[in-house]
Structure formats: structure tokens, C-alpha cells
Design a protein around this motif. Structure first.
Motif, mmCIF file in Angstrom:
data_model
loop_
_atom_site.group_PDB
_atom_site.id
_atom_site.type_symbol
_atom_site.label_atom_id
_atom_site.label_comp_id
_atom_site.label_asym_id
_atom_site.label_seq_id
_atom_site.Cartn_x
_atom_site.Cartn_y
_atom_site.Cartn_z
ATOM 1 N N UNK A 211 0.828 -1.212 0.000
ATOM 2 C CA UNK A 211 0.000 0.000 0.000
ATOM 3 C C UNK A 211 0.860 1.260 0.000
ATOM 4 N N UNK A 212 1.936 1.247 0.804
ATOM 5 C CA UNK A 212 2.840 2.399 0.866
ATOM 6 C C UNK A 212 3.477 2.638 -0.500
ATOM 7 N N UNK A 213 3.908 1.563 -1.128
ATOM 8 C CA UNK A 213 4.531 1.675 -2.449
ATOM 9 C C UNK A 213 3.560 2.266 -3.464
ATOM 10 N N UNK A 214 2.325 1.771 -3.434
ATOM 11 C CA UNK A 214 1.323 2.267 -4.384
ATOM 12 C C UNK A 214 0.984 3.738 -4.123
ATOM 13 N N UNK A 215 0.908 4.089 -2.846
ATOM 14 C CA UNK A 215 0.598 5.482 -2.492
ATOM 15 C C UNK A 215 1.730 6.432 -2.896
ATOM 16 N N UNK A 216 2.964 5.978 -2.750
ATOM 17 C CA UNK A 216 4.099 6.814 -3.161
ATOM 18 C C UNK A 216 4.081 7.064 -4.664
ATOM 19 N N UNK A 217 3.652 6.056 -5.421
ATOM 20 C CA UNK A 217 3.527 6.231 -6.872
ATOM 21 C C UNK A 217 2.415 7.225 -7.202
ATOM 22 N N UNK A 218 1.305 7.123 -6.486
ATOM 23 C CA UNK A 218 0.192 8.061 -6.703
ATOM 24 C C UNK A 218 0.595 9.471 -6.312
ATOM 25 N N UNK A 219 1.364 9.587 -5.227
ATOM 26 C CA UNK A 219 1.834 10.902 -4.777
ATOM 27 C C UNK A 219 2.761 11.527 -5.810
ATOM 28 N N UNK A 220 3.613 10.687 -6.389
ATOM 29 C CA UNK A 220 4.561 11.162 -7.397
ATOM 30 C C UNK A 220 3.839 11.649 -8.652
ATOM 31 N N UNK A 221 2.738 10.967 -8.996
ATOM 32 C CA UNK A 221 1.998 11.297 -10.218
ATOM 33 C C UNK A 221 0.888 12.320 -9.987
ATOM 34 N N UNK A 222 0.751 12.772 -8.749
ATOM 35 C CA UNK A 222 -0.302 13.734 -8.429
ATOM 36 C C UNK A 222 0.019 15.102 -9.033
ATOM 37 N N UNK A 223 -0.999 15.796 -9.571
ATOM 38 C CA UNK A 223 -0.758 17.153 -10.079
ATOM 39 C C UNK A 223 -0.171 18.045 -8.975
ATOM 40 N N UNK A 224 0.887 18.743 -9.318
ATOM 41 C CA UNK A 224 1.524 19.605 -8.339
ATOM 42 C C UNK A 224 2.307 18.811 -7.309
#
Length: 231
Positions: A211-224
Motif C-alpha cells: 500500500x505504501x509503495x502504491x501510495x508513493x507512486x500516486x503521490x509522485x503522479x499527483x498534479x503539483x
């Protein structure tokens, strides 16, 4: 057991108000509930005790059994609500009123009647109740808010829970639920922070790491993302 129930039932039919019928209903309720797990039959015999037992404590006990059998064993939540309302007429104790109201609120929650569930909780909040019921009330409140996708409000409730009842919250996986709420509210950084704190104690640990890994990827791809944008 089934043969004995036939005889008990015949005894009740022959003389419903007699001491023998009350004794028969009492034993038949026990056999139905615990030995053969025929919960509808158990409810039938408990209803007889509610109607005809001369012992007020026994009448209340049987009414509780009727309510909880409908709720827990049969998942017949609409009927359970009616039976819990009957219990409310049998007590003036805040702790008991709160317990029954919480069960009514849970039943409405399971029936997707979220507004009614919230209304019942609002009444519970005005009562003097012990910590365990306070915890149960807040948990259910948070669950209702999550079901309504009111993640910001749920986050507030779960955060308060972890402050007031840290050990109970840990046992009920409140931190994980809070992390999910942060994720649903697009607050990925906060979700990661919660998961990092619990990853060493959660089993299986691989689930949290994933979950942490997936969230870090989402955070990286988040606008801004450079500015760690928060919604």
C-alpha cells in the motif's frame, strides 16, 4: 432434541399460562438456540416467556435474546430494530439505552439508512455512557461517514478516536481505516505517514508495504506533486 421440542411445544399449547408451560418454553428456547441452532424456533419460545413469565428479569432476558438473535444470527435488521425498541421501554438506565440505541443505529447502517443511523447516534451522544460505548459510538459514526463518502469528517472522528482510545483503536484497526480515508481524500502523504507507523506491528507486513509503495507512486503522479499538493 427435535423430538423433545415437539413435547415441549405440546405442553405449551395445552396450557400456555401454566408453570409447566413456562418451564417447557424456557428449556425449549435453550435447546433451540444452543443445541440445534434453530433460531426462529428459539425466538418463538422466547416470545412465550416474554408474554407469560411471571419473572420480570426473565422477560427482559428473553426480549434481549429475541433482539440479538434477529440481529446477529438471522441478520434480520428490520425486525431487530422493532425488538430493540421494545427493550428501550423496559429500562431507564443510560448505559442500557445507549447499548440498544447503538444496536438500532448499526441495524440502520446495515440497511443503508445512514441518516436514521446518524439520528440514533446523536441521541446516544447526549447520554452518560462508559468509555467502551463511547468508543463503539465513534467507530460507528466514522463508518457511517465513510459510507457517505464524507472522508474529511471521518478523518476527524478517527483521529479523535486514536487520541482518546489508543489501545482500543489499535485493536480495531482504526489507524488502517484512517489511512484509507486519507487516501480516498487524496491526502496521500498523510496516508503514507500513518501506514509507516503501523507497518512493523501489522500482519501481514507485506500488505502495508504494498500500500505504501502504491501510495508513493500516486503521490509522485499527483498534479503539483513537487509542492506535495494537498486537497
Amino acid at each position: 432434541y427435535r423430538t423433545s421440542l415437539l413435547h415441549f411445544e405440546n405442553c405449551i399449547k395445552y396450557s400456555p399460562t401454566s408453570a409447566w408451560a413456562i418451564s417447557a418454553a424456557r428449556e425449549a428456547a435453550r435447546i433451540s438456540q444452543y443445541e440445534i441452532k434453530n433460531y426462529q424456533k428459539a425466538i418463538f419460545f422466547h416470545k412465550h416467556l416474554v408474554l407469560y413469565s411471571h419473572d420480570s428479569e426473565e422477560r427482559i432476558k428473553s426480549q434481549k435474546e429475541i433482539a440479538y438473535l434477529n440481529f446477529d444470527s438471522l441478520q434480520n435488521y428490520q425486525v431487530a430494530v422493532v425488538e430493540f425498541y421494545k427493550l428501550l421501554q423496559m429500562t431507564e438506565k443510560d448505559s442500557e439505552i445507549a447499548t440498544y440505541k447503538l444496536s438500532i443505529a448499526r441495524a440502520h447502517y446495515y440497511l443503508n439508512n445512514f441518516e436514521q443511523a446518524q439520528s440514533e447516534l446523536n441521541e446516544v451522544s447526549r447520554l452518560k455512557i462508559p468509555d467502551n460505548l463511547q468508543f463503539d459510538m465513534m467507530i460507528l459514526n466514522g463508518n457511517i461517514l465513510v459510507a457517505q463518502k464524507s472522508y474529511a469528517k471521518a478523518i476527524f472522528i478517527y483521529t479523535e478516536l486514536m487520541k482518546k482510545f489508543p489501545e482500543m483503536s489499535k485493536k480495531e484497526n482504526v489507524p488502517l481505516t484512517l489511512a484509507v480515508c486519507f487516501e480516498e481524500n487524496n491526502q496521500f502523504k498523510e496516508s503514507i505517514e500513518i501506514l509507516e507507523k503501523i507497518k512493523d506491528s501489522y500482519k501481514p507486513a507485506e500488505y502495508i508495504e504494498l500500500r505504501i509503495k502504491r501510495l508513493k507512486e500516486r503521490l509522485k503522479n499527483q498534479p503539483g506533486a513537487k509542492g506535495l499538493h494537498r486537497k
